[in-house]
Design an enzyme around this catalytic site. Structure first.
Site, PDB file in Angstrom:
ATOM      1  N   ASN A  44       0.834  -1.204   0.000  1.00 49.17           N
ATOM      2  CA  ASN A  44       0.000   0.000   0.000  1.00 49.17           C
ATOM      3  C   ASN A  44       0.864   1.248   0.000  1.00 49.17           C
ATOM      4  O   ASN A  44       1.949   1.281   0.564  1.00 49.17           O
ATOM      5  CB  ASN A  44      -0.982  -0.025   1.177  1.00 49.17           C
ATOM      6  CG  ASN A  44      -0.434   0.672   2.406  1.00 49.17           C
ATOM      7  OD1 ASN A  44      -0.489   1.899   2.521  1.00 49.17           O
ATOM      8  ND2 ASN A  44       0.132  -0.107   3.326  1.00 49.17           N
ATOM      9  N   PHE A  51      -1.595   8.045   4.367  1.00 49.74           N
ATOM     10  CA  PHE A  51      -2.396   8.633   5.461  1.00 49.74           C
ATOM     11  C   PHE A  51      -3.679   9.290   4.953  1.00 49.74           C
ATOM     12  O   PHE A  51      -3.998  10.440   5.304  1.00 49.74           O
ATOM     13  CB  PHE A  51      -1.586   9.690   6.225  1.00 49.74           C
ATOM     14  CG  PHE A  51      -0.575   9.151   7.208  1.00 49.74           C
ATOM     15  CD1 PHE A  51      -0.560   7.825   7.590  1.00 49.74           C
ATOM     16  CD2 PHE A  51       0.370   9.997   7.779  1.00 49.74           C
ATOM     17  CE1 PHE A  51       0.375   7.341   8.501  1.00 49.74           C
ATOM     18  CE2 PHE A  51       1.307   9.525   8.694  1.00 49.74           C
ATOM     19  CZ  PHE A  51       1.309   8.209   9.044  1.00 49.74           C
ATOM     20  N   SER A  87       5.400   5.216   8.807  1.00 51.91           N
ATOM     21  CA  SER A  87       4.771   4.985   7.511  1.00 51.91           C
ATOM     22  C   SER A  87       5.792   5.332   6.429  1.00 51.91           C
ATOM     23  O   SER A  87       6.422   6.385   6.469  1.00 51.91           O
ATOM     24  CB  SER A  87       3.546   5.877   7.328  1.00 51.91           C
ATOM     25  OG  SER A  87       3.184   5.874   5.955  1.00 51.91           O
ATOM     26  N   ASN A 100       5.011   5.995   3.461  1.00 53.06           N
ATOM     27  CA  ASN A 100       4.289   6.684   2.385  1.00 53.06           C
ATOM     28  C   ASN A 100       4.117   8.187   2.599  1.00 53.06           C
ATOM     29  O   ASN A 100       3.421   8.847   1.847  1.00 53.06           O
ATOM     30  CB  ASN A 100       2.924   6.023   2.179  1.00 53.06           C
ATOM     31  CG  ASN A 100       3.069   4.555   1.795  1.00 53.06           C
ATOM     32  OD1 ASN A 100       3.867   4.232   0.919  1.00 53.06           O
ATOM     33  ND2 ASN A 100       2.356   3.684   2.478  1.00 53.06           N
ATOM     34  N   THR A 101       4.711   8.706   3.666  1.00 47.55           N
ATOM     35  CA  THR A 101       4.770  10.156   3.864  1.00 47.55           C
ATOM     36  C   THR A 101       6.243  10.526   3.815  1.00 47.55           C
ATOM     37  O   THR A 101       6.994  10.164   4.726  1.00 47.55           O
ATOM     38  CB  THR A 101       4.128  10.557   5.214  1.00 47.55           C
ATOM     39  OG1 THR A 101       2.738  10.216   5.173  1.00 47.55           O
ATOM     40  CG2 THR A 101       4.264  12.044   5.481  1.00 47.55           C
ATOM     41  N   LYS A 129       5.514   3.485  17.208  1.00 45.13           N
ATOM     42  CA  LYS A 129       5.519   2.453  16.147  1.00 45.13           C
ATOM     43  C   LYS A 129       6.656   2.731  15.175  1.00 45.13           C
ATOM     44  O   LYS A 129       6.710   3.788  14.544  1.00 45.13           O
ATOM     45  CB  LYS A 129       4.180   2.446  15.414  1.00 45.13           C
ATOM     46  CG  LYS A 129       4.080   1.317  14.385  1.00 45.13           C
ATOM     47  CD  LYS A 129       2.662   1.137  13.919  1.00 45.13           C
ATOM     48  CE  LYS A 129       2.535   0.034  12.890  1.00 45.13           C
ATOM     49  NZ  LYS A 129       1.155  -0.150  12.433  1.00 45.13           N
ATOM     50  N   ASN A 135       6.003  -1.434  11.274  1.00 46.01           N
ATOM     51  CA  ASN A 135       5.150  -1.033  10.154  1.00 46.01           C
ATOM     52  C   ASN A 135       5.441  -1.889   8.912  1.00 46.01           C
ATOM     53  O   ASN A 135       6.108  -2.919   8.996  1.00 46.01           O
ATOM     54  CB  ASN A 135       5.392   0.454   9.871  1.00 46.01           C
ATOM     55  CG  ASN A 135       4.122   1.179   9.514  1.00 46.01           C
ATOM     56  OD1 ASN A 135       3.434   0.778   8.567  1.00 46.01           O
ATOM     57  ND2 ASN A 135       3.788   2.240  10.226  1.00 46.01           N
TER      58      ASN A 135
END
Ligand SMILES: Cc1cc2nc3c(=O)[nH]c(=O)nc-3n(C[C@H](O)[C@H](O)[C@H](O)COP(=O)(O)O)c2cc1C
Length: 339
Positions: A106, A110, A165, A167-168, A200, A229
């Protein structure tokens, strides 16, 4: 029932399938799963949970269905990640099912409705954790986490600071030099009476980074580490045509690497800080392995996609049987048994 529906669900775009799943969970009257075996009662970081098996963040980003997920047999649910301002996330498609690999990639980024919108759906429930993140375009990311902690501190059994994450852009940088300030300011925002703060982290860390994070967390008010993660790594074993998609990989291929990192954290921490093990758990044996490697609690997400809503109950029953087989009087006794 799920085995029958799965081929139909898998013909849908993954994000659409997830949206329909949430809609169904909101509306359908779910029968409550059997209460977990008392052997599974789990106590750590001030929490008391009926099972160490929890739902990981990302499934219920906007806190729509956490009560239904508890009813399925999860000992706890972590909602989020929630950011201060609503955020659309990356362009679609941004979730990919790697069917041959029992995995997911994915790059949602966010996507969520924001803290204020979710707040009325949260509650001071002893089994609800809230995961907070930072907006992509935020000028001061630490301030976003502080705002998250302030907003939810009266409506969460624990608060997770998600700094991992992939993805940021730049977010994982908070695991480095800025970590001390982040933890200090979030600790102050939590206050003395607030719920425990969990941190996390990524599964993509070397020994030096593990040592830095562990030592910084130990010197802070953080009450547990969640390891971890999704991964940016792409193991050579992947067979799906989606293996080259950008984003974080989760599911079966993450089990081995994430458990190795969990064990490395446990070795460094030596029981001074509890750990939550996440990554690729799809069976009771794997949940048990995470616990024996040092996890007080285990979370999962991707296996729900492949195994369906009966999974938490099956894991509870299987884990209780494994603990009993090996002579443990409770789940807590098995934590770190392999170390
Ligand atoms: C579609 C998807 C969305 C996710 N969103 C979040 C999130 O918003 N915040 C977070 O901390 N973790 C998020 N995660 C990571 C999971 O919580 C978990 O750490 C990771 O998927 C590894 O566990 P698994 O192999 O059991 O899925 C997401 C995972 C997936 C698959």
């Amino acid at each position: 029932m799920f085995a029958f529906l799965r081929p139909l669900i898998f013909r849908l775009d993954p994000e659409r399938a997830h949206g329909l799943t949430l809609a169904a969970l909101k509306r359908l009257p779910l029968p409550a799963a059997p209460a977990p075996d008392p052997l599974l009662e789990t106590r750590f970081a001030g929490l008391t949970l009926p099972s160490p098996i929890g739902l990981a963040a990302g499934f219920d980003k906007d806190a729509m269905v956490w009560r239904a997920m508890l009813r399925l047999g999860f000992g706890s649910v972590e909602v989020g990640s929630l950011t201060p301002r609503p955020q659309a996330g990356n362009p679609r498609p941004r979730i990919f099912r790697l069917e041959e690999d029992a995995a997911v990639i994915n790059r949602l980024g966010f996507n969520n409705g924001g803290l204020a919108a979710a707040l009325p759906r949260l509650a001071a429930h002893p089994r609800l954790g809230v995961n907070v993140g930072a907006n992509k375009d935020s000028a001061d990311r630490v301030a976003d986490y502080v705002a998250g902690v302030r907003a939810v501190r009266d409506r969460a059994a624990w608060i997770t600071l998600n700094i991992s994450s992939p993805n940021t852009p730049g977010l994982r940088g908070l695991q480095g030099d800025e970590l001390e300030r982040l933890l200090r300011e979030c600790g102050a925002a939590r206050g003395d009476a607030g719920p425990p703060l969990f941190l996390k982290v990524a599964p993509d860390l070397d020994g030096e980074q593990i040592a830095h994070i562990a030592d910084t967390a130990l010197a802070s008010t953080v009450a547990a580490l969640i390891v971890g993660n999704t991964t940016l790594a792409r193991p050579g074993t992947l067979r799906s045509r989606h293996a080259g998609e950008a984003g974080g990989l989760s599911g079966a291929p993450l089990f081995g690497p994430s458990t190795a990192i969990l064990r490395a954290f446990a070795g460094r921490l030596r029981g001074r800080l509890p750990l939550v093990g996440v990554g690729g758990v799809a069976s009771a044996e794997q949940a048990y392995a995470k616990i024996r490697a040092g996890a007080s609690m285990v979370q999962l997400y991707s296996a729900m996609v492949y195994e369906g809503p009966g999974l938490p109950s099956r894991l509870n029953a299987g884990l209780a049987a494994l603990l009993r087989r090996d002579g443990f009087a409770g789940a807590g006794e098995a934590v770190g048994a392999d170390l």
